[in-house]
Design a protein around this motif. Structure first.
Motif, PDB file in Angstrom:
ATOM      1  N   ARG A  72       0.865  -1.260   0.083  1.00 30.88           N
ATOM      2  CA  ARG A  72       0.099  -0.009   0.060  1.00 30.88           C
ATOM      3  C   ARG A  72       0.681   1.206  -0.058  1.00 30.88           C
ATOM      4  N   MET A  73       0.795   2.046  -0.823  1.00 28.00           N
ATOM      5  CA  MET A  73       1.480   3.174  -1.029  1.00 28.00           C
ATOM      6  C   MET A  73       0.579   4.739  -1.375  1.00 28.00           C
ATOM      7  N   SER A  74       1.126   5.649  -0.722  1.00 28.07           N
ATOM      8  CA  SER A  74       0.453   7.077  -1.154  1.00 28.07           C
ATOM      9  C   SER A  74       1.347   8.105  -0.807  1.00 28.07           C
ATOM     10  N   ALA A  75       1.041   9.316  -1.261  1.00 20.81           N
ATOM     11  CA  ALA A  75       1.719  10.467  -0.783  1.00 20.81           C
ATOM     12  C   ALA A  75       1.168  11.190   0.314  1.00 20.81           C
ATOM     13  N   LYS A  76       2.097  11.713   1.008  1.00 25.14           N
ATOM     14  CA  LYS A  76       1.351  12.427   2.526  1.00 25.14           C
ATOM     15  C   LYS A  76       0.585  13.792   1.645  1.00 25.14           C
ATOM     16  N   SER A  77       1.097  14.564   0.693  1.00 25.74           N
ATOM     17  CA  SER A  77       0.603  15.434  -0.110  1.00 25.74           C
ATOM     18  C   SER A  77       1.016  15.840  -1.410  1.00 25.74           C
ATOM     19  N   VAL A  78       0.163  16.081  -2.294  1.00 26.36           N
ATOM     20  CA  VAL A  78       0.559  16.417  -3.713  1.00 26.36           C
ATOM     21  C   VAL A  78       0.024  17.717  -3.784  1.00 26.36           C
ATOM     22  N   ARG A  79       0.754  18.684  -4.706  1.00 27.32           N
ATOM     23  CA  ARG A  79       0.127  19.903  -4.912  1.00 27.32           C
ATOM     24  C   ARG A  79       0.712  20.263  -6.484  1.00 27.32           C
ATOM     25  N   LEU A  80       0.018  21.161  -7.351  1.00 28.27           N
ATOM     26  CA  LEU A  80       0.604  21.172  -8.594  1.00 28.27           C
ATOM     27  C   LEU A  80       1.296  22.651  -8.265  1.00 28.27           C
ATOM     28  N   LEU A  81       2.647  22.708  -8.827  1.00 24.04           N
ATOM     29  CA  LEU A  81       3.384  23.868  -8.854  1.00 24.04           C
ATOM     30  C   LEU A  81       3.213  24.587  -9.926  1.00 24.04           C
ATOM     31  N   ARG A  82       3.430  24.078 -10.996  1.00 27.49           N
ATOM     32  CA  ARG A  82       3.211  24.563 -12.385  1.00 27.49           C
ATOM     33  C   ARG A  82       2.936  23.984 -13.425  1.00 27.49           C
ATOM     34  N   SER A  83       2.587  24.329 -14.449  1.00 24.83           N
ATOM     35  CA  SER A  83       2.290  23.508 -15.705  1.00 24.83           C
ATOM     36  C   SER A  83       2.562  24.303 -16.977  1.00 24.83           C
ATOM     37  N   GLY A  84       3.032  23.488 -18.057  1.00 21.43           N
ATOM     38  CA  GLY A  84       3.010  23.984 -19.335  1.00 21.43           C
ATOM     39  C   GLY A  84       2.058  23.536 -20.133  1.00 21.43           C
ATOM     40  N   GLU A  85       2.376  23.198 -21.547  1.00 20.89           N
ATOM     41  CA  GLU A  85       1.570  22.767 -22.455  1.00 20.89           C
ATOM     42  C   GLU A  85       1.298  21.363 -22.398  1.00 20.89           C
ATOM     43  N   LYS A  86       2.336  20.550 -22.299  1.00 26.51           N
ATOM     44  CA  LYS A  86       2.364  18.986 -22.156  1.00 26.51           C
ATOM     45  C   LYS A  86       2.765  18.525 -20.851  1.00 26.51           C
ATOM     46  N   ASN A  87       3.562  19.263 -20.042  1.00 28.03           N
ATOM     47  CA  ASN A  87       4.030  18.440 -18.705  1.00 28.03           C
ATOM     48  C   ASN A  87       3.749  19.575 -17.535  1.00 28.03           C
ATOM     49  N   ALA A  88       4.086  18.903 -16.199  1.00 28.21           N
ATOM     50  CA  ALA A  88       3.748  19.790 -14.914  1.00 28.21           C
ATOM     51  C   ALA A  88       4.948  19.418 -13.977  1.00 28.21           C
ATOM     52  N   TRP A  89       5.069  20.559 -13.040  1.00 28.07           N
ATOM     53  CA  TRP A  89       5.893  20.150 -12.101  1.00 28.07           C
ATOM     54  C   TRP A  89       4.894  19.982 -10.465  1.00 28.07           C
ATOM     55  N   LEU A  90       5.159  18.828  -9.880  1.00 27.96           N
ATOM     56  CA  LEU A  90       4.186  18.593  -8.615  1.00 27.96           C
ATOM     57  C   LEU A  90       5.381  18.590  -7.619  1.00 27.96           C
ATOM     58  N   GLU A  91       4.703  19.116  -6.334  1.00 31.16           N
ATOM     59  CA  GLU A  91       5.352  18.891  -5.013  1.00 31.16           C
ATOM     60  C   GLU A  91       4.679  17.692  -4.370  1.00 31.16           C
ATOM     61  N   ILE A  92       5.537  16.823  -4.009  1.00 32.95           N
ATOM     62  CA  ILE A  92       5.142  15.705  -3.581  1.00 32.95           C
ATOM     63  C   ILE A  92       5.884  15.373  -1.945  1.00 32.95           C
ATOM     64  N   VAL A  93       5.249  15.133  -0.892  1.00 34.95           N
ATOM     65  CA  VAL A  93       5.760  15.119   0.311  1.00 34.95           C
ATOM     66  C   VAL A  93       5.610  13.490   0.646  1.00 34.95           C
ATOM     67  N   LEU A  94       6.578  12.950   1.057  1.00 34.07           N
ATOM     68  CA  LEU A  94       6.286  11.506   1.678  1.00 34.07           C
ATOM     69  C   LEU A  94       6.780  11.524   3.008  1.00 34.07           C
ATOM     70  N   ASP A  95       5.809  10.467   3.781  1.00 35.23           N
ATOM     71  CA  ASP A  95       6.253  10.419   5.276  1.00 35.23           C
ATOM     72  C   ASP A  95       6.657   9.227   5.486  1.00 35.23           C
ATOM     73  N   GLU A  96       7.156   8.293   4.370  1.00 41.59           N
ATOM     74  CA  GLU A  96       7.928   7.000   4.518  1.00 41.59           C
ATOM     75  C   GLU A  96       8.610   7.096   3.445  1.00 41.59           C
ATOM     76  N   GLY A  97       9.609   5.866   3.445  1.00 43.14           N
ATOM     77  CA  GLY A  97      10.645   5.922   2.384  1.00 43.14           C
ATOM     78  C   GLY A  97      10.803   4.694   1.670  1.00 43.14           C
ATOM     79  N   ARG A  98       9.915   4.262   0.718  1.00 45.49           N
ATOM     80  CA  ARG A  98       9.814   2.982   0.224  1.00 45.49           C
ATOM     81  C   ARG A  98      10.872   3.079  -1.362  1.00 45.49           C
ATOM     82  N   ASN A  99      11.372   2.005  -1.514  1.00 43.26           N
ATOM     83  CA  ASN A  99      11.978   2.155  -2.799  1.00 43.26           C
ATOM     84  C   ASN A  99      11.484   2.597  -3.840  1.00 43.26           C
ATOM     85  N   ARG A 100      11.797   3.546  -4.681  1.00 40.65           N
ATOM     86  CA  ARG A 100      11.513   4.167  -5.965  1.00 40.65           C
ATOM     87  C   ARG A 100       9.754   4.376  -5.596  1.00 40.65           C
TER      88      ARG A 100
END
Length: 248
Positions: free
Chosen positions: A171-199
């Motif tokens: 079972r995996m999830s992110a603690k929080s995710v928000r959109l930082l900025r976006s272009g025409e085809k891609n975007a930057w997200l801020e992702i916070v993890l409160d655990e550290g699983r491989n990749r």
């Protein structure tokens, strides 16, 4: 009776473990020193890495030099993409230790990992016990990442990333995710993890058919990467180390 009290104050631990906790080497390296006959306890050479000693009571020498308590040192590196987080690589690839060439540092080990394709804040320390508290999946500080992805996730996807998903039976999830900025085809997200699983981030995003273009760790707890240049490092001050410990 007095001997029992002394033993209670100074419990016995294996010699390799003690050398590692002293910040002199990894436990594996210390065990190698012992087997090579480089370590003595109270004037007698020992060759068993599990030989019991009492730290602060027994006199331990490595290559004839008395072992003293080593001051904890913590470094932060802005890891470049393409380096392996390892002391040595069986495939001959460049490792993060290339960034410390010529620095004359004592033994230090990575605190956690960033995979070869990832960048950003990576800690190093000569205190394995302290490092274990930072990497502990339940008590360790949150890790914050800026992630460039190959499309623009909608609000529903961003919300779904914060709910447990079964990925290969885990079972995996992110603690929080928000959109930082976006272009025409891609975007930057801020992702916070409160655990550290491989990749974890790459696997979590892949579950939603999202590919990672860049992944940069920008903070560990209250410690931020800031303007530290790529491939550069600096030593943390006492207040920064204390703040990381308080965040646990």
């Amino acid at each position: 009776m007095q001997k029992k009290n002394s033993d209670a104050v100074s419990p016995r631990h294996g010699i390799a473990r003690v050398l590692s906790k002293q910040g002199l080497a990894s436990r594996t390296q210390a065990a190698g020193w012992v087997r090579e006959g480089r370590v003595s306890v109270n004037g007698r050479v020992v060759r068993d890495p599990e030989f019991p000693v009492r730290q602060g009571v027994d006199t331990i020498r490595v290559a004839g030099e008395t072992v003293a308590v080593v001051e904890r040192r913590v470094l932060m590196l802005n890891k470049p993409r393409g380096l392996v987080t390892s002391a040595k690589d069986e495939q001959g690839r460049d490792t993060v230790y290339r960034c410390f060439d010529g620095a004359g540092l004592p033994w230090i080990a990575p605190v956690g990992r960033l995979d070869k394709a990832s960048e950003g804040l990576l800690l190093f320390c000569n205190d394995p016990a302290w490092a274990a508290t930072i990497t502990d999946p339940e008590r360790g500080p949150d890790k914050t990442y800026h992630v460039q992805v190959d499309r623009i996730p909608d609000a529903g996807t961003i919300a779904a990333l914060q709910v447990d998903v079964d990925i290969d039976g885990v079972r995996m999830s992110a603690k929080s995710v928000r959109l930082l900025r976006s272009g025409e085809k891609n975007a930057w997200l801020e992702i916070v993890l409160d655990e550290g699983r491989n990749r974890q981030i790459r696997r979590l995003l892949a579950a939603f058919d999202i590919s990672v273009l860049r992944l940069i760790r920008v903070a560990i707890g209250p410690l931020v990467l800031g303007d530290l240049a790529k491939g550069q490092w600096r030593e943390l001050g006492g207040e920064e180390i204390a703040a990381l410990s308080v965040s646990l």
